[in-house]
Write an enzyme that holds these catalytic residues in place. Structure first.
Site, short mmCIF file in Angstrom:
data_model
loop_
_atom_site.label_atom_id
_atom_site.label_comp_id
_atom_site.label_asym_id
_atom_site.label_seq_id
_atom_site.Cartn_x
_atom_site.Cartn_y
_atom_site.Cartn_z
N TYR A 10 -13.66 -11.32 4.86
CA TYR A 10 -12.56 -11.30 5.82
C TYR A 10 -12.20 -12.73 6.21
O TYR A 10 -13.07 -13.49 6.64
CB TYR A 10 -12.94 -10.50 7.08
N GLN A 37 -8.74 -2.47 10.24
CA GLN A 37 -8.31 -1.67 9.07
C GLN A 37 -8.73 -2.34 7.76
O GLN A 37 -9.08 -1.67 6.79
CB GLN A 37 -6.80 -1.37 9.11
N ASN A 67 -12.05 -11.96 15.05
CA ASN A 67 -12.01 -11.79 16.50
C ASN A 67 -12.96 -10.66 16.92
O ASN A 67 -13.69 -10.11 16.10
CB ASN A 67 -10.57 -11.57 16.98
N THR A 95 -15.61 -17.93 18.66
CA THR A 95 -16.27 -19.23 18.63
C THR A 95 -16.85 -19.66 19.97
O THR A 95 -16.25 -19.44 21.02
CB THR A 95 -15.25 -20.28 18.15
N GLN A 154 -12.42 -26.79 20.49
CA GLN A 154 -12.93 -25.48 20.09
C GLN A 154 -12.46 -24.38 21.04
O GLN A 154 -12.36 -23.22 20.63
CB GLN A 154 -14.45 -25.53 19.98
N HIS A 190 -9.63 -21.95 19.98
CA HIS A 190 -9.79 -20.82 19.06
C HIS A 190 -9.23 -19.53 19.64
O HIS A 190 -8.63 -18.73 18.93
CB HIS A 190 -11.26 -20.61 18.72
N GLU A 195 -23.28 -20.81 19.10
CA GLU A 195 -22.88 -20.96 17.71
C GLU A 195 -22.88 -22.44 17.26
O GLU A 195 -23.54 -22.82 16.32
CB GLU A 195 -21.48 -20.37 17.53
N HIS A 196 -22.10 -23.25 17.98
CA HIS A 196 -22.03 -24.68 17.66
C HIS A 196 -22.72 -25.48 18.76
O HIS A 196 -22.41 -25.26 19.94
CB HIS A 196 -20.59 -25.18 17.62
N ASP A 204 -16.15 -27.14 10.67
CA ASP A 204 -15.19 -26.04 10.50
C ASP A 204 -14.39 -26.19 9.21
O ASP A 204 -14.09 -25.20 8.55
CB ASP A 204 -14.17 -26.04 11.66
N GLU A 251 -55.08 7.10 6.22
CA GLU A 251 -53.75 7.51 6.70
C GLU A 251 -53.45 8.98 6.39
O GLU A 251 -52.31 9.43 6.54
CB GLU A 251 -52.68 6.62 6.05
N HIS A 302 -50.85 10.04 -2.16
CA HIS A 302 -50.95 8.60 -2.42
C HIS A 302 -52.35 8.28 -2.95
O HIS A 302 -52.52 7.49 -3.87
CB HIS A 302 -50.74 7.78 -1.15
N1 LIG Z 1 -18.18 -17.20 14.45
C1 LIG Z 1 -17.59 -17.89 13.50
O1 LIG Z 1 -18.21 -18.35 12.58
C2 LIG Z 1 -16.11 -18.09 13.54
C3 LIG Z 1 -15.51 -18.96 12.65
C4 LIG Z 1 -14.12 -19.08 12.65
C5 LIG Z 1 -13.36 -18.30 13.53
N2 LIG Z 1 -13.99 -17.47 14.40
C6 LIG Z 1 -13.25 -16.61 15.31
O2 LIG Z 1 -12.38 -15.80 14.56
C7 LIG Z 1 -11.41 -15.28 15.45
C8 LIG Z 1 -10.06 -15.18 14.77
O3 LIG Z 1 -9.31 -14.32 15.59
P1 LIG Z 1 -7.78 -14.00 15.37
O4 LIG Z 1 -7.44 -12.97 16.37
O5 LIG Z 1 -7.02 -15.25 15.34
O6 LIG Z 1 -7.68 -13.42 13.89
P2 LIG Z 1 -8.34 -12.14 13.19
O7 LIG Z 1 -7.81 -12.18 11.80
O8 LIG Z 1 -9.81 -12.11 13.39
O9 LIG Z 1 -7.75 -10.88 13.94
C9 LIG Z 1 -6.41 -10.49 13.80
C10 LIG Z 1 -6.36 -9.00 13.66
O10 LIG Z 1 -6.84 -8.36 14.84
C11 LIG Z 1 -6.28 -7.09 14.91
N3 LIG Z 1 -5.99 -6.77 16.31
C12 LIG Z 1 -5.31 -7.54 17.19
N4 LIG Z 1 -5.20 -6.91 18.37
C13 LIG Z 1 -5.81 -5.71 18.24
C14 LIG Z 1 -6.04 -4.61 19.12
N5 LIG Z 1 -5.62 -4.61 20.38
N6 LIG Z 1 -6.73 -3.55 18.64
C15 LIG Z 1 -7.20 -3.54 17.36
N7 LIG Z 1 -6.99 -4.55 16.50
C16 LIG Z 1 -6.32 -5.63 16.93
C17 LIG Z 1 -5.02 -7.11 14.08
O11 LIG Z 1 -5.10 -6.13 13.08
C18 LIG Z 1 -4.99 -8.49 13.45
O12 LIG Z 1 -4.73 -8.43 12.06
C19 LIG Z 1 -11.42 -16.17 16.68
O13 LIG Z 1 -11.99 -15.42 17.75
C20 LIG Z 1 -12.34 -17.31 16.28
O14 LIG Z 1 -13.06 -17.83 17.35
C21 LIG Z 1 -15.34 -17.34 14.41
ZN LIG Z 2 -13.59 -24.25 15.35
#
Ligand SMILES: NC(=O)c1ccc[n+]([C@@H]2O[C@H](COP(=O)([O-])OP(=O)(O)OC[C@H]3O[C@@H](n4cnc5c(N)ncnc54)[C@H](O)[C@@H]3O)[C@@H](O)[C@H]2O)c1
Ligand SMILES: [Zn+2]
Length: 439
Positions: A121, A182, A205, A228, A250, A253, A318-319, A352, A407, A412
């Site tokens: 993803y 999805q 997210n 993040t 950061q 994000h 995380e970081h 990153d 046992e 066995h």
């Molecule tokens: N932990 C890590 O290693 C790391 C690294 C990079 C990024 N991140 C994180 O990734 C995340 C990226 O988030 P983003 O939102 O920009 O992109 P994303 O691609 O993770 O999410 C977008 C998707 O969320 C879905 N969505 C949005 N609102 C919704 C709702 N109310 N109900 C159900 N589904 C819903 C939609 O289908 C959309 O395609 C950020 O939180 C960032 O901090 C984490």
């Molecule tokens: Zn970052």
């Protein structure tokens, strides 16, 4: 003493959000299990306003994406991928298969076997996070995964050319334009148009992270890589401007991304607080960063570095960026972190985007039990054994027989006994009884 110059919002608010996300994701999984592609399409339309004829890109679509990038952009992606590939290969090479005679006549071994199919993803809701393509797709390919499916949501209504190009350059075998829950459910459960994968990887997210959590067990997941988090550990060897840049960098994000300063300098704490406010008036992404700073930002002031170490390990962020006189103190003593960034010359953004370590890292205190995504996550370490001599078979059989009896495992026990009978030359051994020591 540990004092808070600024605190984030309370844990109760967060757990309320968590319950809502959990319920939303449960519904979506159930619906896609029942209605397959139709349900996938319905959610894509609802959340991303995206309803193409085919969610999978053709070779022509991919070639068209390449053409939209400049030579400079392609070269920049190639540079980053080279760094990530190189370090992933070094890590792969550090993992050795073993085969050892551990007892006379007994040979045990393990080998690292790549998974057959994984789904990556690549987040793309707020920002087109093309760097995640290097981190997931490319690392899977270095591990030797045969089928790598890669997906990202549409960005501003269409496939993002740089994400598609980065996925392709990283070696993705199938590219989907599908976002959120999805996308991960389609890859995990499988639908008539998407063959199921064995493991889901990549950040996302809170919806994406929760979907992976709920699907775990039916498929593997790499780790819980949600919104993040950044911890900056700093002392008077750096200034408030640098700390504020590294916190807000950061915090942009997303609105639930905590950025925390941990310091033993009250002056640095106050300077950073003032600098954050100033920079929020000029940062182009301030709308998001301001909210995450208000809700989740913290400034913690300690007296000693031992206290800072304790707070940092409890946070298990995380970081963790360390900008103190003695950075090695934290490298040598910290036990809970996704990744460490040592000294002011580097920073989380390098990790990153470009430097070569993986940016998919554990959040939500999961760093207590796992590191980040790496080539090893795509490999299964599987053991095997053989017994080379009759004598070794009979000796293991005798011990095994008695251990099984303790046992209450009669079946066995007989697996052991029959070996003692045949290979230990003791044809009279009774069935289903522990092997007695020979007089
Ligand atoms: N932990 C890590 O290693 C790391 C690294 C990079 C990024 N991140 C994180 O990734 C995340 C990226 O988030 P983003 O939102 O920009 O992109 P994303 O691609 O993770 O999410 C977008 C998707 O969320 C879905 N969505 C949005 N609102 C919704 C709702 N109310 N109900 C159900 N589904 C819903 C939609 O289908 C959309 O395609 C950020 O939180 C960032 O901090 C984490
Ligand atoms: Zn970052």
């Amino acid at each position: 003493m540990i004092q808070y110059l600024k605190r984030g919002r309370t844990a109760e608010v967060k757990s309320d959000d968590d319950a809502k996300v959990r319920a939303t994701v449960e519904d979506i999984i159930r619906h896609i299990e029942k209605d397959g592609d139709d349900a996938v399409r319905e959610y894509s339309r609802k959340f991303d306003n995206w309803d193409p004829t085919d969610f999978r890109l053709s070779r022509d679509d991919i070639a068209a994406a390449h053409k939209q990038l400049s030579a400079r952009e392609i070269e920049d992606i190639a540079f980053a991928q080279k760094q990530v590939r190189n370090f992933a290969q070094i890590q792969r090479d550090s993992m050795k298969d073993v085969e050892v005679e551990t007892y006379p006549g007994v040979v045990l071994g393990h080998k690292h076997i790549p998974m057959n199919a994984v789904g990556c993803y690549i987040p793309g809701g707020k920002y087109p996070l093309l760097a995640s393509a290097h981190m997931s797709v490319l690392t899977a390919k270095v591990a030797g995964v045969k089928r790598v499916v890669s997906t990202a949501p549409p960005y501003q209504g269409k496939p993002h050319p740089a994400i598609v190009t980065a996925m392709d350059m990283a070696g993705a075998d199938e590219i989907l334009v599908l976002g959120g829950v999805q996308a991960v459910v389609a890859m995990a459960v499988g639908t008539p148009s998407v063959a199921p994968v064995d493991m889901l990887v990549g950040p996302g997210n809170m919806f994406v992270a929760e979907a992976k959590r709920q699907l775990y067990g039916r498929v593997g997941i790499d780790l819980f890589a949600g919104p993040t988090e950044t911890l900056v550990i700093a002392d008077d060897s750096v200034d408030g401007q640098l700390c504020a840049v590294d916190l807000l960098g950061q915090a942009e994000h997303g609105p639930t991304s905590p950025a925390v300063l941990l310091t033993n300098s009250e002056k640095l704490a106050r300077d950073t607080l003032a600098e954050v406010e100033r920079q929020l008036t000029i940062l182009p992404t301030a709308a998001i960063a301001r909210q995450s700073w208000a809700d989740c930002g913290e400034i913690i002031v300690c007296d000693t570095k031992e206290e800072m170490l304790q707070v940092a390990d409890d946070l298990a962020f995380e970081h963790v960026q360390v900008m103190t006189e003695d950075v090695d103190y934290f490298l040598n003593n910290m036990t809970n972190y996704g990744a460490l960034f040592l000294g002011p010359r580097t920073n989380v953004s390098f990790g990153d985007k470009v430097i070569g370590t993986n940016h998919t890292l554990p959040t939500n205190r999961n760093a207590r039990y796992t590191g980040g995504l790496w080539v090893g996550k795509f490999l299964k370490t599987c053991t095997y054994q053989r017994v080379l001599t009759d004598e070794a078979s009979a000796t293991m059989g005798e011990y095994c027989s008695r251990l099984c009896h303790m046992e209450n495992f009669a079946g066995h026990g007989e697996q052991a006994n029959i070996r003692v009978r045949r290979y230990g030359n003791r044809p009279d051994l009774p069935w289903y009884e522990p092997v007695a020591e020979q007089a």
